[in-house]
Scaffold this active site. Structure first.
Site, PDB file in Angstrom:
ATOM      1  CD  GLN A  47     -24.790  -9.689   4.632  1.00 51.56           C
ATOM      2  OE1 GLN A  47     -25.882  -9.170   4.788  1.00 51.56           O
ATOM      3  NE2 GLN A  47     -23.789  -9.502   5.475  1.00 51.56           N
ATOM      4  NE  ARG A 104     -34.939  -6.626   6.923  1.00 47.19           N
ATOM      5  CZ  ARG A 104     -33.659  -6.304   6.916  1.00 47.19           C
ATOM      6  NH1 ARG A 104     -32.827  -6.750   7.824  1.00 47.19           N
ATOM      7  NH2 ARG A 104     -33.185  -5.514   5.972  1.00 47.19           N
ATOM      8  CG  HIS A 148     -29.868  -6.654   2.420  1.00 50.07           C
ATOM      9  ND1 HIS A 148     -30.454  -6.826   3.660  1.00 50.07           N
ATOM     10  CD2 HIS A 148     -28.604  -6.252   2.671  1.00 50.07           C
ATOM     11  CE1 HIS A 148     -29.571  -6.554   4.608  1.00 50.07           C
ATOM     12  NE2 HIS A 148     -28.442  -6.200   4.027  1.00 50.07           N
ATOM     13  CD  GLU A 193     -28.295  -1.031   6.953  1.00 49.88           C
ATOM     14  OE1 GLU A 193     -28.369  -1.353   8.144  1.00 49.88           O
ATOM     15  OE2 GLU A 193     -27.242  -1.166   6.275  1.00 49.88           O
ATOM     16  CG  ASN A 316     -31.379  -2.443   9.667  1.00 49.01           C
ATOM     17  OD1 ASN A 316     -32.416  -2.975  10.063  1.00 49.01           O
ATOM     18  ND2 ASN A 316     -30.885  -2.668   8.466  1.00 49.01           N
ATOM     19  CE1 TYR A 318     -25.739  -4.661  13.434  1.00 51.10           C
ATOM     20  CE2 TYR A 318     -26.615  -3.034  11.915  1.00 51.10           C
ATOM     21  CZ  TYR A 318     -26.442  -4.344  12.288  1.00 51.10           C
ATOM     22  OH  TYR A 318     -26.985  -5.350  11.531  1.00 51.10           O
ATOM     23  CD  GLU A 377     -29.488  -5.429   9.111  1.00 52.30           C
ATOM     24  OE1 GLU A 377     -28.364  -5.027   9.489  1.00 52.30           O
ATOM     25  OE2 GLU A 377     -29.798  -5.548   7.912  1.00 52.30           O
TER      26      GLU A 377
END
Length: 474
Positions: A47, A104, A148, A193, A316, A318, A377
């Site tokens: 990313q 991280r 990742h 994840e 993580n 959200y 995250e």
């Protein structure tokens, strides 16, 4: 157990620096978190790094996927991304100047072992050497994540996560990375994840490698769980002084209605998203309703390999999901349903529920032995305005982060073993299938000039981090 004092040992010399530029904002009460709470930022290799052909790096599945017409919403790719590969020193300085104590990042498997197996690429590891050294020079503790989602395409050509041999390939890769960096990096996360990678990359097909179907999802999920165990075992066989863990995306799963069908569907979706990772790691079994699907893939010692002690768990978070019964859905006939009217949402339409983080952490406390946890995250995507006066005003993101830090404080008061928080993300980046059009960073990246501009959310975090010195760690 990964203790806070261990994580912060290399950051103890960090000093307070002047406040970031930008207009003063109203001072709302700051979340109150314990002394020694670890403040970090997170990113991932594909990313942000760019430089996809530099120093012997070979293609990953995301290189192939992002260059396939129609796969990425805005037609962009990670070829350049944030150019972090060449600009890492400035990005580390941004973190240090803001007051972050930990970082991280993920390591790109195709940089380290370009063909996935075989010779180690020293030039690829040189980059992570430089990055880690810069972090330590600026008083920031590094946490490395080994995977990742950027699998070497050469391994995908051999079956990728559908090939059982990948558990051993991953162990070899883990040993190579730790052999080079383990003298300076203490906490290591195996996977990021795995359920999300299995669901979206191998089930829905809207992430790399673009595979679909229930059998594809189940196979990828089991082999990731297995690789997580073989990776930890391989590292521990050679190093006993490292803190080893992994990272799961966890969220509350609610039925979209109170009908029995939707309630049952929410339970099935919860198993596929949450407990498909948690139960094997902590209890040595798959969720009962899905054991029959995993049985043909599971050899005699697999569950013992997967159920390996971890020193920490990355979470993580959200927001929650609302699930309905959907006979046509590949994922256990469970699909996304309507979000209740009036529920606040991010630009991506994700519902916001800060208290859901408390629920997730309480579940770990009550059902999984209360392992040491880091929120690895947490963040939000909004339509940020153009910079003005050297800063981007992002009040919605500030509010989101504030609310979730309050949730962290609540969870700690309720006895959850939460030790730190890593914001997602340090930089606006290549946001997977959304491309560059969706921004999560606390630092704005102009993807034309690659200029970095701090956001008000970074200023907010900076004020909060500076109020909690590392010297206060018990």
């Amino acid at each position: 157990m990964l203790r806070r004092r261990d994580f912060l040992a290399c950051a103890a010399a960090a000093t307070a620096l002047p406040a970031l530029p930008g207009p003063a904002r109203a001072q709302a009460p700051m979340p109150k978190l314990p002394s020694g709470f670890i403040w970090g930022a997170s990113t991932s290799a594909y990313q942000i790094e760019g430089a996809v052909k530099a120093d012997g790096r070979a293609p990953s599945i995301w290189d192939i996927f992002s260059h396939t017409p129609g796969r990425i919403a805005d037609g962009t790719n990670g070829d350049v991304a944030c150019d972090h590969y060449n600009r890492y020193a400035g990005d580390v300085d941004l973190m240090a100047d803001a007051g972050f104590r930990a970082y991280r990042f993920s390591i790109a498997w195709p940089r380290v072992i370009p063909q996935g197996t075989g010779p180690v690429n020293a030039a690829g590891l040189d980059f992570y050497d430089r990055l880690v050294d810069r972090l330590l020079q600026r008083g920031i503790a590094p946490m490395a994540c080994l995977y990742h989602w950027d699998l070497p395409q050469a391994l995908q050509d051999r079956g990728g996560w559908h090939n059982r041999d990948i558990a051993n390939w991953f162990a070899d890769y883990a040993r190579a990375a730790v052999a080079r960096l383990g003298d300076r990096v203490r906490p290591w996360a195996m996977l990021n994840e795995p359920s999300v990678h299995a669901i979206f990359g191998h089930g829905f097909g809207n992430h790399a490698p673009g595979l679909t179907g229930w059998a594809s999802y189940v196979t990828a999920q089991h082999h990731q769980n297995l690789a997580q165990g073989t990776g930890i075992a391989a590292i521990r066989a050679e190093r006993r002084d490292l803190a080893l863990g992994t990272v799961f995306s966890l969220q509350p799963i609610y039925p979209a209605s109170n009908t029995p069908q939707d309630v049952a569907a929410a339970g099935r979706f919860d198993a596929c998203w949450n407990t498909i990772n948690l139960d094997p790691l902590f209890h040595g079994r798959y969720p009962a309703e899905f054991e029959r699907y995993f049985a043909p893939l599971t050899a005699a010692n697999d569950m013992a390999t997967i159920r390996v002690p971890v020193d920490f768990l990355g979470v993580n978070y959200y927001g929650p999901s609302y699930i309905k019964h959907d006979p046509g859905a590949f994922l256990a006939q469970a699909g996304y349903g309507a979000v209740p009217p009036g529920t606040p949402r991010t630009l991506l339409g994700w519902p916001i529920e800060a208290n859901g983080l408390v629920k997730v952490l309480a579940r770990l406390r009550d059902h999984y032995g209360n392992p040491p946890v880091y929120v690895t995250e947490n963040g939000a995507c909004y339509e940020d305005p153009a910079p003005a006066g050297g800063v981007v005003q992002d009040p919605e993101r500030v509010a989101y982060i504030r609310e979730h830090l309050e949730a962290c404080a609540t969870a700690i008061r309720q006895g959850c073993a939460l030790n730190g928080y890593f914001v997602w993300s340090l930089l606006d980046n290549f946001e997977w299938a959304e491309g560059e059009r969706r921004r999560f960073g606390v630092v704005r990246v102009d993807f034309d000039t690659l200029e970095r501009t701090p956001k008000a959310s970074l200023q907010f975090l900076s004020r909060l981090m500076r109020a909690q010195p590392a010297s206060a760690v018990p």
